[in-house]
Design a protein around this motif. Sequence first.
Motif, PDB file in Angstrom:
ATOM      1  N   UNK A 284       0.843  -1.206   0.000  1.00 52.25           N
ATOM      2  CA  UNK A 284       0.000   0.000   0.000  1.00 52.25           C
ATOM      3  C   UNK A 284       0.872   1.247   0.000  1.00 52.25           C
ATOM      4  N   UNK A 285       1.933   1.233   0.791  1.00 50.99           N
ATOM      5  CA  UNK A 285       2.822   2.391   0.879  1.00 50.99           C
ATOM      6  C   UNK A 285       3.505   2.687  -0.455  1.00 50.99           C
ATOM      7  N   UNK A 286       3.975   1.635  -1.156  1.00 47.12           N
ATOM      8  CA  UNK A 286       4.652   1.848  -2.438  1.00 47.12           C
ATOM      9  C   UNK A 286       3.685   2.358  -3.504  1.00 47.12           C
ATOM     10  N   UNK A 287       2.443   1.844  -3.504  1.00 47.53           N
ATOM     11  CA  UNK A 287       1.463   2.292  -4.509  1.00 47.53           C
ATOM     12  C   UNK A 287       1.111   3.762  -4.317  1.00 47.53           C
ATOM     13  N   UNK A 288       0.909   4.161  -3.066  1.00 50.11           N
ATOM     14  CA  UNK A 288       0.586   5.573  -2.811  1.00 50.11           C
ATOM     15  C   UNK A 288       1.816   6.442  -3.042  1.00 50.11           C
ATOM     16  N   UNK A 289       2.983   5.939  -2.615  1.00 52.94           N
ATOM     17  CA  UNK A 289       4.219   6.697  -2.827  1.00 52.94           C
ATOM     18  C   UNK A 289       4.515   6.895  -4.301  1.00 52.94           C
ATOM     19  N   UNK A 290       4.185   5.915  -5.128  1.00 53.16           N
ATOM     20  CA  UNK A 290       4.378   6.024  -6.572  1.00 53.16           C
ATOM     21  C   UNK A 290       3.567   7.176  -7.153  1.00 53.16           C
ATOM     22  N   UNK A 291       2.301   7.300  -6.696  1.00 54.88           N
ATOM     23  CA  UNK A 291       1.441   8.389  -7.172  1.00 54.88           C
ATOM     24  C   UNK A 291       1.988   9.745  -6.743  1.00 54.88           C
ATOM     25  N   UNK A 292       2.504   9.787  -5.521  1.00 55.51           N
ATOM     26  CA  UNK A 292       3.059  11.043  -5.014  1.00 55.51           C
ATOM     27  C   UNK A 292       4.267  11.473  -5.853  1.00 55.51           C
ATOM     28  N   UNK A 293       5.156  10.525  -6.157  1.00 51.79           N
ATOM     29  CA  UNK A 293       6.363  10.844  -6.932  1.00 51.79           C
ATOM     30  C   UNK A 293       6.039  11.304  -8.352  1.00 51.79           C
ATOM     31  N   UNK A 294       5.007  10.711  -8.939  1.00 52.07           N
ATOM     32  CA  UNK A 294       4.710  11.014 -10.352  1.00 52.07           C
ATOM     33  C   UNK A 294       3.940  12.314 -10.552  1.00 52.07           C
ATOM     34  N   UNK A 329      14.810   8.275 -11.165  1.00 51.41           N
ATOM     35  CA  UNK A 329      14.809   6.933 -11.739  1.00 51.41           C
ATOM     36  C   UNK A 329      15.271   5.878 -10.732  1.00 51.41           C
ATOM     37  N   UNK A 330      16.272   6.214  -9.929  1.00 57.28           N
ATOM     38  CA  UNK A 330      16.777   5.262  -8.953  1.00 57.28           C
ATOM     39  C   UNK A 330      15.724   4.960  -7.881  1.00 57.28           C
ATOM     40  N   UNK A 331      15.073   6.022  -7.388  1.00 51.63           N
ATOM     41  CA  UNK A 331      14.027   5.846  -6.380  1.00 51.63           C
ATOM     42  C   UNK A 331      12.848   5.069  -6.963  1.00 51.63           C
ATOM     43  N   UNK A 332      12.497   5.400  -8.207  1.00 50.48           N
ATOM     44  CA  UNK A 332      11.373   4.717  -8.856  1.00 50.48           C
ATOM     45  C   UNK A 332      11.685   3.229  -9.044  1.00 50.48           C
ATOM     46  N   UNK A 333      12.908   2.924  -9.459  1.00 51.62           N
ATOM     47  CA  UNK A 333      13.305   1.529  -9.675  1.00 51.62           C
ATOM     48  C   UNK A 333      13.322   0.762  -8.350  1.00 51.62           C
ATOM     49  N   UNK A 334      13.823   1.425  -7.295  1.00 53.85           N
ATOM     50  CA  UNK A 334      13.850   0.780  -5.984  1.00 53.85           C
ATOM     51  C   UNK A 334      12.439   0.476  -5.487  1.00 53.85           C
ATOM     52  N   UNK A 340       7.547  -5.494  -6.096  1.00 57.90           N
ATOM     53  CA  UNK A 340       7.598  -6.842  -6.678  1.00 57.90           C
ATOM     54  C   UNK A 340       7.995  -7.890  -5.639  1.00 57.90           C
ATOM     55  N   UNK A 341       8.923  -7.540  -4.759  1.00 55.51           N
ATOM     56  CA  UNK A 341       9.371  -8.481  -3.724  1.00 55.51           C
ATOM     57  C   UNK A 341       8.233  -8.823  -2.767  1.00 55.51           C
ATOM     58  N   UNK A 342       7.474  -7.807  -2.379  1.00 54.82           N
ATOM     59  CA  UNK A 342       6.351  -8.035  -1.463  1.00 54.82           C
ATOM     60  C   UNK A 342       5.252  -8.854  -2.134  1.00 54.82           C
TER      61      UNK A 342
END
Length: 369
Positions: A284-294, A329-334, A340-342
Amino acid sequence: MAENNTSRRDARTAGQRLVSSHASEDPFAAAFKATRMPMLITDPHQADNPIIFCNRAFCDLTGYTSEELVGENCRLLQGPETDRRAVDTLRDAIAAERDIAVDILNYRKDGSKFWNALFVSPVRDEAGDVIYFFASQLDFTNIKSKEAELARARHLAEEEVALRTAALSEALKAKTSLVHEVDHRVKNNLLTIASIVKLQARMTRSDVVERTLMSVLNRVEALSTVQRKLLNDEDVGHFDVADFAKTLVMDVVGALKRTDIVMTTDLHEVVVPATKASPLALIVNELIGDAVRRGLSDGGGQIHVEVRRLNGHFLIRVVDTVTPVKVDEEEDAFSRKMLEACVTQLKATLERKVEGHSTDVRVTLLVKD
């Protein structure tokens, strides 16, 4: 003594008169004498309603001879442990000249006890007046003993269950206290780590290091929120994904302090074991964080978070509509690797659909009730 002998003689005479009134070939008289069921007859017109006749089965049951029984009242069979309420019930029925069936503890001549299923009925003449009382007995001591054994066994079983329940309750209480203590310490450790990372981020002069530390801080705070939820929940063994998502979205949007963010949710309780709490929280954190970054943190936009059951699975869905900005790009890739790991750890499926400025990400996970 003379009075007692007279009573016995009167009772014996009444019994003989009763017997002589029936022919020797009378089948009813023959059956009364020969039956294996203990029977007796009393005469209510004589003082103390004495026994005037009893069959051999009654003598065998009680251990008394016929000579010893005739002229005596049936209370002869009562003893120290005979229930007074049963005696009163029997006495009242006889006084009221009505049928009575009562279970009563009686005593034999040798003092041994037996349980007697006693049936007493008045015998009436043609005018309807009671002339005798007829009583039959049934020794059900064996049945009563089995009932007592069952009652004792049930009592012992109930005591054992109570002891085991108490022991389990104490063990559960100790386990719950231990889990709370562990959760409390983990939460405190995460807060300490977050404080250290935050302090380091403030002190560094490198933008790259600061971004990296803030990225770490973001995940640590998400895990800290998980521990806070687990610690405050009475059911420490389970985790409500929807409740966590709601808290996280409100924290993120509140921290951005942007009035141009439109937030909608469709959240339904989905409880999972606590062992899955951390990877689900990170998803959940990565999905919301992705929207924030973009772009959500720069130009505002719309974000919709959904958690609900879906045909034996449950769905985590985050839809955002933002004006895209250049991302690290580095943060996005991480972030994608973390996601994917989760997803792999939980054996979930991940679907991402991008149409224009809208991104729709769905994570589907099998969940057992």
